[in-house]
Design a protein around this motif. Sequence first.
Motif, PDB file in Angstrom:
ATOM      1  N   CYS A  93      14.035  11.708  47.983  1.00  0.00           N
ATOM      2  CA  CYS A  93      13.518  11.598  46.611  1.00  0.00           C
ATOM      3  C   CYS A  93      12.587  12.782  46.345  1.00  0.00           C
ATOM      4  N   SER A  95      10.575  13.034  44.018  1.00  0.00           N
ATOM      5  CA  SER A  95       9.317  12.597  43.438  1.00  0.00           C
ATOM      6  C   SER A  95       8.359  12.046  44.498  1.00  0.00           C
ATOM      7  N   CYS A  96       8.812  11.107  45.343  1.00  0.00           N
ATOM      8  CA  CYS A  96       7.886  10.469  46.289  1.00  0.00           C
ATOM      9  C   CYS A  96       8.201  10.795  47.742  1.00  0.00           C
ATOM     10  N   CYS A 133      14.630   8.373  43.771  1.00  0.00           N
ATOM     11  CA  CYS A 133      14.881   7.057  44.360  1.00  0.00           C
ATOM     12  C   CYS A 133      14.771   5.966  43.294  1.00  0.00           C
ATOM     13  N   CYS A 136      11.303   5.387  41.829  1.00  0.00           N
ATOM     14  CA  CYS A 136      10.814   6.430  40.927  1.00  0.00           C
ATOM     15  C   CYS A 136      11.641   6.491  39.647  1.00  0.00           C
TER      16      CYS A 136
HETATM   17 ZN   LIG Z   1      10.774   8.180  44.879  1.00  0.00          ZN
END
Ligand SMILES: [Zn+2]
Length: 143
Positions: A93, A95-96, A133, A136
């Motif tokens: 992911c 983002s995270c 993911c 997110c």
């Molecule tokens: Zn994520």
Amino acid sequence: MTTTADASALREASLRVTRPRLAVLAAVREHPHADTDQVIGLVRAELGTVSHQAVYDVLRALSDAGLVRRIQPAGATARYEVRVGDNHHHVVCRSCGAIADVDCAVGHAPCLTASDSHGFVVDEAEVVYWGTCPTCTTPHPPQ
Ligand SMILES: [Zn+2]
Ligand SMILES: [Zn+2]
């Protein structure tokens, strides 16, 4: 639980069986894709005081011996897993940083044929799927 199996795996790899090595193997098995800090935390919870350096050394020895696979997506910290030898890939992911296993469709390296190998003998294609993911992607409810 699988301490006996881990001990024989260490012996087969010509590594001495030590409590830190067993603890690191157990930690990585129970927490696939753990990063170094997580592994240190888990090993300390098990054994008490263990230095960062000791855990780094164990992770390096286990990776070199092929008992642990080290993965490092670009721009991310190194993660470790005990799932070795099946050439599986990872989805990460953006983002995270969550990471999950993606089975290799072919099952062995290299699973992609280079359009032009330039005469190289290619033995591996490193595939990382990047995306977002489910956590997110889901919009957060207003607080
Ligand atoms: Zn994520
Ligand atoms: Zn994996």
